[in-house]
Design a protein around this motif. Structure first.
Motif, PDB file in Angstrom:
ATOM      1  N   THR A  18      58.155 -99.621 -20.092  1.00  0.00           N
ATOM      2  CA  THR A  18      58.176 -98.584 -19.050  1.00  0.00           C
ATOM      3  C   THR A  18      59.382 -98.773 -18.144  1.00  0.00           C
ATOM      4  O   THR A  18      60.099 -97.814 -17.822  1.00  0.00           O
ATOM      5  CB  THR A  18      56.880 -98.645 -18.219  1.00  0.00           C
ATOM      6  OG1 THR A  18      55.762 -98.357 -19.065  1.00  0.00           O
ATOM      7  CG2 THR A  18      56.918 -97.626 -17.090  1.00  0.00           C
ATOM      8  N   ARG A  21      62.704 -98.028 -20.213  1.00  0.00           N
ATOM      9  CA  ARG A  21      62.945 -96.586 -20.386  1.00  0.00           C
ATOM     10  C   ARG A  21      63.392 -95.945 -19.077  1.00  0.00           C
ATOM     11  O   ARG A  21      64.302 -95.101 -19.066  1.00  0.00           O
ATOM     12  CB  ARG A  21      61.681 -95.910 -20.916  1.00  0.00           C
ATOM     13  CG  ARG A  21      61.420 -96.130 -22.395  1.00  0.00           C
ATOM     14  CD  ARG A  21      60.350 -95.191 -22.914  1.00  0.00           C
ATOM     15  NE  ARG A  21      59.055 -95.489 -22.304  1.00  0.00           N
ATOM     16  CZ  ARG A  21      58.144 -96.285 -22.850  1.00  0.00           C
ATOM     17  NH1 ARG A  21      58.380 -96.875 -24.016  1.00  0.00           N
ATOM     18  NH2 ARG A  21      56.987 -96.500 -22.244  1.00  0.00           N
ATOM     19  N   SER A  22      62.765 -96.350 -17.975  1.00  0.00           N
ATOM     20  CA  SER A  22      63.129 -95.785 -16.671  1.00  0.00           C
ATOM     21  C   SER A  22      64.560 -96.158 -16.304  1.00  0.00           C
ATOM     22  O   SER A  22      65.339 -95.308 -15.848  1.00  0.00           O
ATOM     23  CB  SER A  22      62.156 -96.282 -15.594  1.00  0.00           C
ATOM     24  OG  SER A  22      60.832 -95.885 -15.871  1.00  0.00           O
ATOM     25  N   VAL A  25      67.162 -94.156 -18.322  1.00  0.00           N
ATOM     26  CA  VAL A  25      67.337 -92.779 -17.856  1.00  0.00           C
ATOM     27  C   VAL A  25      68.099 -92.757 -16.532  1.00  0.00           C
ATOM     28  O   VAL A  25      68.982 -91.916 -16.327  1.00  0.00           O
ATOM     29  CB  VAL A  25      65.958 -92.091 -17.706  1.00  0.00           C
ATOM     30  CG1 VAL A  25      66.114 -90.719 -17.060  1.00  0.00           C
ATOM     31  CG2 VAL A  25      65.295 -91.955 -19.066  1.00  0.00           C
ATOM     32  N   ALA A  91      66.687 -88.892 -11.782  1.00  0.00           N
ATOM     33  CA  ALA A  91      65.757 -89.488 -12.755  1.00  0.00           C
ATOM     34  C   ALA A  91      64.384 -89.761 -12.164  1.00  0.00           C
ATOM     35  O   ALA A  91      63.466 -90.147 -12.904  1.00  0.00           O
ATOM     36  CB  ALA A  91      66.340 -90.785 -13.304  1.00  0.00           C
ATOM     37  N   SER A  92      64.202 -89.586 -10.873  1.00  0.00           N
ATOM     38  CA  SER A  92      62.946 -89.949 -10.217  1.00  0.00           C
ATOM     39  C   SER A  92      61.717 -89.255 -10.812  1.00  0.00           C
ATOM     40  O   SER A  92      60.658 -89.894 -10.919  1.00  0.00           O
ATOM     41  CB  SER A  92      63.030 -89.679  -8.713  1.00  0.00           C
ATOM     42  OG  SER A  92      63.403 -88.346  -8.443  1.00  0.00           O
ATOM     43  N   PRO A  93      61.771 -87.969 -11.234  1.00  0.00           N
ATOM     44  CA  PRO A  93      60.575 -87.393 -11.872  1.00  0.00           C
ATOM     45  C   PRO A  93      60.167 -88.147 -13.136  1.00  0.00           C
ATOM     46  O   PRO A  93      58.972 -88.387 -13.357  1.00  0.00           O
ATOM     47  CB  PRO A  93      61.002 -85.952 -12.194  1.00  0.00           C
ATOM     48  CG  PRO A  93      62.102 -85.660 -11.253  1.00  0.00           C
ATOM     49  CD  PRO A  93      62.826 -86.961 -11.074  1.00  0.00           C
ATOM     50  N   TYR A  94      61.142 -88.519 -13.955  1.00  0.00           N
ATOM     51  CA  TYR A  94      60.826 -89.259 -15.180  1.00  0.00           C
ATOM     52  C   TYR A  94      60.298 -90.654 -14.858  1.00  0.00           C
ATOM     53  O   TYR A  94      59.357 -91.132 -15.510  1.00  0.00           O
ATOM     54  CB  TYR A  94      62.078 -89.367 -16.055  1.00  0.00           C
ATOM     55  CG  TYR A  94      61.852 -90.114 -17.337  1.00  0.00           C
ATOM     56  CD1 TYR A  94      61.254 -89.498 -18.442  1.00  0.00           C
ATOM     57  CD2 TYR A  94      62.232 -91.453 -17.465  1.00  0.00           C
ATOM     58  CE1 TYR A  94      61.039 -90.194 -19.631  1.00  0.00           C
ATOM     59  CE2 TYR A  94      62.021 -92.158 -18.641  1.00  0.00           C
ATOM     60  CZ  TYR A  94      61.418 -91.524 -19.714  1.00  0.00           C
ATOM     61  OH  TYR A  94      61.191 -92.217 -20.879  1.00  0.00           O
ATOM     62  N   VAL A  95      60.871 -91.314 -13.847  1.00  0.00           N
ATOM     63  CA  VAL A  95      60.417 -92.648 -13.463  1.00  0.00           C
ATOM     64  C   VAL A  95      58.971 -92.589 -12.976  1.00  0.00           C
ATOM     65  O   VAL A  95      58.130 -93.426 -13.355  1.00  0.00           O
ATOM     66  CB  VAL A  95      61.333 -93.238 -12.374  1.00  0.00           C
ATOM     67  CG1 VAL A  95      60.772 -94.561 -11.863  1.00  0.00           C
ATOM     68  CG2 VAL A  95      62.742 -93.441 -12.909  1.00  0.00           C
ATOM     69  N   TYR A  97      56.785 -90.343 -13.757  1.00  0.00           N
ATOM     70  CA  TYR A  97      55.953 -90.034 -14.929  1.00  0.00           C
ATOM     71  C   TYR A  97      55.654 -91.288 -15.738  1.00  0.00           C
ATOM     72  O   TYR A  97      54.514 -91.510 -16.169  1.00  0.00           O
ATOM     73  CB  TYR A  97      56.671 -88.994 -15.788  1.00  0.00           C
ATOM     74  CG  TYR A  97      56.043 -88.791 -17.153  1.00  0.00           C
ATOM     75  CD1 TYR A  97      54.832 -88.126 -17.298  1.00  0.00           C
ATOM     76  CD2 TYR A  97      56.678 -89.274 -18.306  1.00  0.00           C
ATOM     77  CE1 TYR A  97      54.258 -87.942 -18.554  1.00  0.00           C
ATOM     78  CE2 TYR A  97      56.121 -89.101 -19.552  1.00  0.00           C
ATOM     79  CZ  TYR A  97      54.909 -88.432 -19.671  1.00  0.00           C
ATOM     80  OH  TYR A  97      54.337 -88.263 -20.908  1.00  0.00           O
ATOM     81  N   GLN A  98      56.662 -92.133 -15.937  1.00  0.00           N
ATOM     82  CA  GLN A  98      56.469 -93.366 -16.694  1.00  0.00           C
ATOM     83  C   GLN A  98      55.521 -94.324 -15.972  1.00  0.00           C
ATOM     84  O   GLN A  98      54.640 -94.937 -16.596  1.00  0.00           O
ATOM     85  CB  GLN A  98      57.815 -94.054 -16.931  1.00  0.00           C
ATOM     86  CG  GLN A  98      58.702 -93.372 -17.950  1.00  0.00           C
ATOM     87  CD  GLN A  98      58.095 -93.406 -19.349  1.00  0.00           C
ATOM     88  OE1 GLN A  98      57.474 -94.384 -19.760  1.00  0.00           O
ATOM     89  NE2 GLN A  98      58.275 -92.325 -20.090  1.00  0.00           N
ATOM     90  N   ARG A 101      52.007 -92.983 -16.273  1.00  0.00           N
ATOM     91  CA  ARG A 101      51.476 -93.235 -17.618  1.00  0.00           C
ATOM     92  C   ARG A 101      50.992 -94.670 -17.766  1.00  0.00           C
ATOM     93  O   ARG A 101      50.019 -94.942 -18.480  1.00  0.00           O
ATOM     94  CB  ARG A 101      52.557 -92.972 -18.670  1.00  0.00           C
ATOM     95  CG  ARG A 101      52.721 -91.518 -19.069  1.00  0.00           C
ATOM     96  CD  ARG A 101      53.639 -91.396 -20.265  1.00  0.00           C
ATOM     97  NE  ARG A 101      53.109 -92.144 -21.422  1.00  0.00           N
ATOM     98  CZ  ARG A 101      53.790 -92.365 -22.541  1.00  0.00           C
ATOM     99  NH1 ARG A 101      55.028 -91.927 -22.647  1.00  0.00           N
ATOM    100  NH2 ARG A 101      53.256 -93.015 -23.545  1.00  0.00           N
TER     101      ARG A 101
END
Length: 249
Positions: A18, A21-22, A25, A91-95, A97-98, A101
């Motif tokens: 996690t 990946r963060s 991105v 990238a904060s929305p993806y971070v 989200y990860q 999850r």
């Protein structure tokens, strides 16, 4: 015992991927921002002139603030820092989200539903605070402090580093301040505060808001102080409405 150890290491491995990946991105967005140097600093430096949209809407008198560089590596390091912050912001929305999850499997359905609202609301409010800072609070601060002179014999020479060192922390601070309704809603749901309590201490809150606004924008301009105080006061009033609603849910 071995099963618990295996479960722990499995979670640790998930967390590791996690984070990886963060970071990938964030770095990817930062590299893109670094390569788009002209566009990036066109946005970052826009509040230094009266052509900025906020000043045009205010009908402000023409002015221009010229930044200088005083260190050999200052411009390059500032470029990197600004690109990293832009990458983290994009990238904060993806971070988020990860991270969600990763923690969501350990939550009950009602907790997962509440977490959706908390994380989503917190992100929206932080981004809203960042935009308010960029378009209102920071430009007014830059205009006042950048053009202030104790004497016409003293010329301001503002460095690029001091400009960025003011912009980024101020955006972060205002973004955190805009989390007030979310924090109050959580505290109200926990039964720690109530709408009546916040109404009873409204006058005290106004004094604190004015002090915070004065610290954020150290200016003798009453208009600027009120412009900065108004969004924070509105956040407090919204929080008063949210606390009873959150306690009933």
């Amino acid at each position: 015992m071995s099963k618990q150890a295996a479960t722990f290491w499995e979670h640790l491995d998930v967390l590791r991927w996690t984070i990886i990946r963060s970071l990938v991105v964030v770095v990817a967005f930062a590299v893109v921002a670094f390569c788009l140097k002209d566009w990036l600093f066109r946005v970052v430096l826009a509040p230094t002139t009266s052509d900025f949209v906020t000043f045009r809407l205010m009908g402000a008198a023409p002015f221009s603030i010229h930044l200088v560089n005083t260190g050999l590596t200052e411009q390059f390091m500032t470029h990197i820092r600004t690109a990293v912050y832009a990458g983290l912001l994009c990238a904060s929305p993806y971070v988020l989200y990860q991270l969600f999850r990763f923690v969501s499997p350990g939550l009950y359905d009602n907790e997962r539903h509440a977490a959706h609202w908390i994380v989503g609301s917190a992100y929206i409010m932080f981004m809203l605070g960042t935009l308010v800072c960029y378009f209102i609070i920071f430009p007014l601060t830059v205009r006042f402090l950048g053009t202030y002179q104790v004497s016409t014999d003293v010329t301001n020479m503002l460095t690029l580093q001091s400009y960025i060192d003011t912009l980024i922390p101020m955006c972060l601070v205002i973004g955190v301040i805009f989390e007030l309704p979310v924090v109050c809603a959580i505290l109200g749901r926990m039964g720690l505060i109530s709408g009546g309590l916040m109404r009873r201490y409204r006058r005290h809150a106004v004094v604190v808001i004015l002090i915070v606004a004065a610290i954020i924008t150290p200016t003798t301009d009453i208009f600027t102080l009120l412009v900065v105080s108004l969004p924070i006061w509105l956040l407090y009033e919204v929080s008063i409405l949210l606390v009873p609603a959150s306690s009933r849910s």
